[in-house]
Each structure stands twice: as structure tokens, then as C-alpha cells.
Design a protein around this motif. Sequence first.
Motif, short mmCIF file in Angstrom:
data_model
loop_
_atom_site.label_atom_id
_atom_site.label_comp_id
_atom_site.label_asym_id
_atom_site.label_seq_id
_atom_site.Cartn_x
_atom_site.Cartn_y
_atom_site.Cartn_z
N SER A 1 -15.18 44.26 -41.36
CA SER A 1 -15.75 43.12 -40.65
C SER A 1 -14.94 41.84 -40.87
CB SER A 1 -17.19 42.90 -41.10
OG SER A 1 -17.22 42.75 -42.50
N HIS A 2 -13.94 41.89 -41.75
CA HIS A 2 -13.13 40.68 -41.89
C HIS A 2 -11.87 40.82 -41.06
CE1 HIS A 2 -11.41 43.23 -45.02
NE2 HIS A 2 -10.32 42.54 -44.86
N GLU A 3 -11.28 39.68 -40.75
CA GLU A 3 -10.27 39.67 -39.71
C GLU A 3 -8.84 39.75 -40.21
OE1 GLU A 3 -11.49 36.11 -37.81
OE2 GLU A 3 -13.36 37.03 -37.16
N SER A 4 -8.61 39.42 -41.44
CA SER A 4 -7.22 39.44 -41.91
C SER A 4 -7.19 39.87 -43.37
CB SER A 4 -6.62 38.04 -41.77
OG SER A 4 -7.34 37.14 -42.57
N GLY A 5 -5.98 39.98 -43.89
CA GLY A 5 -5.85 40.35 -45.29
C GLY A 5 -5.82 41.84 -45.50
N PRO B 1 -15.91 36.89 -44.60
CA PRO B 1 -15.66 35.49 -44.98
C PRO B 1 -16.88 34.86 -45.65
CG PRO B 1 -14.78 35.92 -42.79
CD PRO B 1 -15.53 37.15 -43.19
N ALA B 2 -18.06 35.19 -45.17
CA ALA B 2 -19.27 34.61 -45.77
C ALA B 2 -19.45 35.10 -47.21
CB ALA B 2 -20.49 34.98 -44.92
N GLU B 3 -19.14 36.36 -47.40
CA GLU B 3 -19.28 36.94 -48.74
C GLU B 3 -18.28 36.29 -49.70
OE1 GLU B 3 -20.54 41.37 -49.46
OE2 GLU B 3 -18.36 41.30 -49.42
#
Lengths: 443, 471
Positions: free
Chosen positions: A3-7, A15-17
Motif C-alpha cells: 500500500s505504500h508508493e515508494s521505497g 505513510p500513515a503508519e
Amino acid sequence: MSSHESGSPFAPHTPAETAAMLDAVGVASEEDLFDVPDELRFDGAFGIDQRSEQAVRTHLDVTLGRNADLTEFLGRGHYDHYVPSLVDHLSLRSEFLTSYTQYQPEVAQGFLQALFEYQSMLVELTGLEVANCSMYDAATALGEAATLADRLRGVSGETVLVPEQLHEGRRGVLENYVTGTDLAVESYPMTAANADVDALAERLDEDVVMLYAENPTVRGAIEERLADLGDLADEHDALFVLGTDILALALLQEPASVGADVVVGEAASLGLGTSYGMGLGLFACREEHLRQVPGRLVGASEDATGRRAYTLTLQTREQHIRRERATSNICTNQAWVALRTAMHAAMLGPQGLADLAEECVTATADLAARVDDVVGLQAPVDDRHHFREFVAHTDQPAAAVAADLEAEGFAVHVVDEHHVQLCTTETNAAKRDALVEALEVVA
Amino acid sequence: MTFDQARWTADEERYEPLLSEKHTREVEVESSLPDGLTRDTLELPDLSEPELARHYTRLSEMNYGVENGPFPLGSCTMKYNPKFTEDVAANPHAAVHPDRSPESVQGTLELLYRLQDYLGRIGGMDAVTLQPPAGAAGEFAGILVAKAYHEANGEERSEVIVPDSAHGTNFASAALAGYDVVELPGADDGRVDLEALEAAVGDDTAALMLTNPNTLGLFERDIERIADVVHEAGGLLYYDGANLNALLGRVRPGDMGFDVMHYNVHKTFATPHGGGGPGAGPVGVREDLAEFLPDPRVRRTDGGYELFTPERSIGKVHGEQGNWLVLVKAYAYIARLGDEGLSDASAKAVLNANYLASQVDYDVPFEPFHHEFVASADTDAADVAKRMLDYGVHPPTTKWPEAVPEALMTEPTEVENRASLDQLAAAFDAVAEEDEAAIESAPQRTAARRIDQAGAARNPRLSWQALDEQE
């Protein structure tokens, strides 16, 4: 998908986590957590592009696809035997593959039992009482045997005797393993690819701490006077170390019966295949050397309810406890390969192992005879019984013969100016006719 | 969360029988070879494929891996391993014999070359060998390179300095290479004691072996001073790559002044640990040490790739080219992540360690730490670990490093999400509140209950043959 967009695609943080966790820790950003002086900071620009899983697979398919599609008649310590499908399917179960060294045995009973079974199979195959649960490969196992000899005979004797015909990798690694000892490696002569027993009898004296022989030898010849070698070593109080491989053990003389004190060699010939030389070193020895064994050992014990259970044992020999006085520096080893080897051996069973090993004799003799019939070739050069491989004399330069064979789709060893070495197993059996036909053209 | 590990037992025996107990057969070994060259009989398990499939499935169910749950074993870097790397390694073109002509294995050599290059960039090193088959083998190779370097300079240096908190392999590898090991006590802040280091170095110093961050997770902030002290004495600085996962993209060992390093590609680059191996331990060096690296290495030519022997090579540390299949997986992992993914992996690994430490009610005496922290238990750390097993997590490394009493060395890595870190913290804290009886009778929910390890060592039974003798 993540669910995260990069990395990293394998770090599950949204990002929220991430923000919530940074808040819990009490810092503003991840960078604040790195206690690195500014002048040492690197900007992360390795120049490596991130790619999709599909792109990496395609890239690897293309890259590895540049390897020529050759039928290999290559051996010299690495053998291609058919690995039953069960081995992949079961060894790749993630509980095995993604586990670690069994430091908490209560949750690692499965792997421990499988390694205990691997050790037990080697005990049966070698006739020695103790087998460890892996070394890196045959060469490093040989090196470890020499340091074992050094510890056992610490005060007198400084020579390790090895065959003059020895795989250069094994010799090279052995030379490095004796760096920290006073031992020196010397060669003894061979006659028609067997140890020259008479020359050895002349040479052996109290300076020799270890006598190493191989069965089969690097030229695929079966040693005919192993027991004499064992006696000679015994008379001179030298450690008799026998190099072999796991399948040969199913057919050839039991090492314990010829006086072997230590057995080393390659065990990945079952379970792994050639894998560009990746291996599994087998190491077995007599019970009296138990406290000097390198590597990990699995032992049977009991749990609190009296039920049989398995655990790593005698860890006081190992480097995480004994540090510079450990019997070896080996820590991460080849446990998963040992699991595969045990599975492969279990699939074959005693009759299957013995039959496959016998085929390594008969098919090889048959191929040698057919090669001998080719004009310009004589085989086998050594008047011995052979296991999987043999050396052939070529009237043409051997390198040219090998190059011409490669153009025809076959890979063979070049031994020297006029000798090539051929190895056959069930995996190249279907191409033996074609190899002989090609030899008729190029030799 | 509750947890029960599978426990397979035959009714009467109360354990999953050994293969040998299920069915063995002794066969006469028949051969075309002359009598005397062969063995007479062979006795081994003799089972059908379905029986074997069931046996090994049961064994797998009695084993805990990264995919079963959190595995925060400090210093071991137990990460999730992407699945596709297994498929890549199973490519039939990867299954080549090591004696193939270089011309016929250009794909393999290209991949090795590219991995050498990637690792060099990541470590800030000028040249890399992929031959060592594990981290400790890399240490041995690296120390042999240092030795060859000194000898080439006409120097006989006899000592390798190792901090007392270092991995045991450092000591063993240096000893295997023939060095006297000088143990360096740590300072009160958990880092290298500079004064002690200055007192220890001298004309006999061949190298200082160091990991950074160290085994307490602490970054050695004085690393440039440390490097100067070692270099001024004529020694080399060796980097133990076990903790490299903490630093990707933030600082490179080469930039810190390290001359030689090994990479644990199975740790940092997420290749499966396989129950204790295979791993791989490539070694990187600065430019003037490259000529001593093991034989052979891979280089690029006009037309492709070739193997070559470095001019003053130490020779071989593996019979062939090391653990090739592990290297393939490591390469695929690095290519998948790239700059951004690698840097983020470290960021999240460090964040996870800090977050977890902030959530547990244990004393963590040394900070600020990076990717791992060492908590101190009020009671026997080994007992705490056993009880943690009942909560469905793998416990931390226990009782090490010794600078922390009853140490629980914890490394969650970047692959855990907040929920599983909270699960870990809950396990830590639940155990801390339990009474002695609950802890001492742990574990209860695992395939085996507490195992008598002392008994196993006192009465070694290392094969089924040894069991038979006793029964």
C-alpha cells in the motif's frame, strides 16, 4: 500489492503508519534516527535503478540465457544427478527455507530432525560414528580435516600428504586452511590414477600427521589398495582422511573398513546438482575425535515431558562460545542443502542408491569402451575401474578437441595437452550416442 | 494472539518417528566390480514417495520460519525473502558446471560481474570477490588478504585486534589465519574505547576487525579516529558486514575508512537463510588490495566477461566460485530494490527497532541504536526467550553481547509492520509480568517442550544408530 508508493517493496509500512511510529519514537523523520556524523553521510545514490519483479525476472532470463546450451560431460567433483521433484517441492516449504540456525530447538524440531537423519545416513554410508551437519564443500571439508589433524597431533609432525593428482580447488583451499598451523602440504606420487602405495611406504614417517586419499580419484579411478593406505597411516600414527562423494559411498568400500579416521567430500551430488560449483561438504569421523569436530552437530535428547527431541549440541566447540579456540570458524553452513541431500537419498532408498552407484560404474565402462573404438582416441588411459568418469588420450591436441566438441554442443574437461576427461551420469545418458558420433568427427 | 505449533506424534512413541523407524531395509550390494572394492550391504530407510512427502511436510510444520511470524534474532537479520528470487535461481541456465569454458557461460559471468559491481558501489569498495561461501568464510578470506598485503610489504604482523563484543567468528577467523587475537575491551558507552585501542595497536597489528553499528546497535561515531589510529600503526581496518542492513544509503564502509569488508548477502539482501545456510560472504577491498583477492575473479573484456587470477592472489577459499545460487538471489534482490528500495530498507529497519524498543517495558541501557537494540531482562534471558515462544514469535538472541546483563538482542528488520511489532512488544511485556512458574515451565505451545540441552551434550547421541545402541 504494497500500500505504500515508494521505497522497499518488502517494507509494509503505509505513510500513515510510518508517521505514527515516528511520533511514538519521538522523532520528526527517519533520518533523525541515523546517528551518523554529517561528514560521513552518503546520499544513497548507488546508481542502481529500482525495477519491477517482472523486469528483474526478464533481465535475469536474458542474462542467464547467454549461457550456451551444452550437454555437459563434466565431473571432477561436481555431478549432475537427476533430482526428484519431491526435493524441490518439500525443501522449498517456507518453514524450512526461511528459518534460521536452530538456536531455539523447541520451535525448530522439524529441521533438527531432518539434519539428525542426514547425519545418520552419513554414519551408515561411512561406517564412522559421527557426522556433522555440513561444511561448505569438499575443499573446505578437507581443509578442516587438516586443522583437526593439527589439533590432534599438535606437538609433532608438520606434513599433510595429498595425492599429486588432486583437484586444484581442493589443494588451494587446503593450502589456505593450514596457514594458521605449522603444517605444510606435500604430494605423493600416483600410478595409473591410484596412490603409489610403495612410494608412500617409503615416504611415511613420523613427520606426517595426515594422509589424504580419494576414492574415486579426481580422474574417476577407484582406489584398489585403500586398506593398505589405511594400514600405512595407522602404522605411522597419521590421521587417514578419505575423500569421496555421497553416492560413491553407497557402492565402494566402507571407509571405516579400510581404516579411515575422517571422511570428507561432496554430498551435494545428491540434492543440488552442479550449480556452478556450489557444494555441500560432508564430514564424518570416529567417535574419539568428537570434541574436535568442526561445524554443527544435532543430538537427540528429551523434552520436559520425556518425549524425544532434538537440539544442536556440543556447542562449546563452536566459535560463538569458544571464539579463537573454536574447532572451526564455520557458522552459517549449508543446512538447507543437507536437507535436500537427505531427501534425495531417502527418495532413492538403499536399493536405489546402490543401483545408481553401480550404473556409475557400468555406464562409464561402456562409454569408455565406445570412446576407445573411435580412431584417434584411447580410453580409459588409466587401467583401473572407474566411477562416473575417465581420462581419454587424444592424438589431436585436447584443447582443439574440446573446442570442436563445444561447437557441437558438448562440454568436456581438458586435462592436459593430449588428454580429455569425460563424465557420465543418468542426466546425460541420452546424449552418449551423440557424443561418440561427435568424437568420431572431431577427434 | 494465541499460538500452537504443530506437533506430530506417533501414538506410542509420542514423537514423529525417524525415517529409520518407519521402515529400513538392508540390501546386498551387488556390483560388476571385483570383490573387495565394494561394500557388502547397505541399510537405510526405504519409504515410498507419499510416505516421504508426509514425513517432510510434518517436519516442516514443526519448524518456525520468517513466514510463520516475527523473527527478531539480533545480528542475524531475518528478513522476509521475496518469492521470485527462488524462481530466478531455478532458471535452467543457472544450473551450469563450474568447469564450463568462460565463453560458454557468459550469462553467469555477466551476473557475477554485475553483482561485484553493485556490492562495490554499496560498500564503497573498489574491488569485490564473490567466492567466500558465508560471512565467516569472508572474514577468513579478508584476513588472508590483509596478511598477504603485509607480507608483500615485507612486514610480519602477528596480531588482529577484535572488540570483546564482536561476533565469535571474528576471533575464530583471525585465529584460523594464524593470528594472535587481541581482545579490545569496550568503553562505558558501549563503543570502542579509544584509549584502549591506542594502547593495543602497534607494529604487530595486522588489522582491527569491527562492525559498525556494533553488536549493541550503536554507531561508532569516532570511526574516523579509529581508522586513523589503526592506519597510523600500519594496520588495516576490517569491516564485519553483519550489520550492514542498518546503513544502506546512509554511509559506506569504504567512506568510513575501512580497507577490507565482507558482505553477508543472505542477511542484508534477503536471501533465505535455509535453516543455517547456505549464505554467501563476498569480500570488498580498496584498490591497492585487489591484487591479493582470491582466485579467480570476473572482469569485463571488449567482447564479454572472463575469469582471471589477481596478480598476487591468496589462492582459493572455496573449491569453486562459492555459493552461486545464493549470489543469484542476492543480485535479483538488489536489482529489484535499487537505490530507493535499499535506502528505504535501512530506514524502516531502524525505525522498526526504535519503535519496538519504545513499546517494550524493558531496560535498554545503550542508545541511540540503529537496527537492533539490546534489552535487559530482570530474570534469566534464556527463560524469557522460551516463554516468548508461546506467544507465537521467535525470541531475540539471548545472553549476548555481555555488556548488557541478561541480554535480549532484538532486530525486527524492515519487514515487520506495526501490528507485528506490537505483537512482539506484547509478548515481551506479557512475559515480564508472569510469575516464575509460568516462565520456567515454558514453552508449552511448541512442538517440543523445554529440551534438556545439557543432557544432550553430556550423553551425545548424534545418529539413529546411536539411539539403537542405547535402547
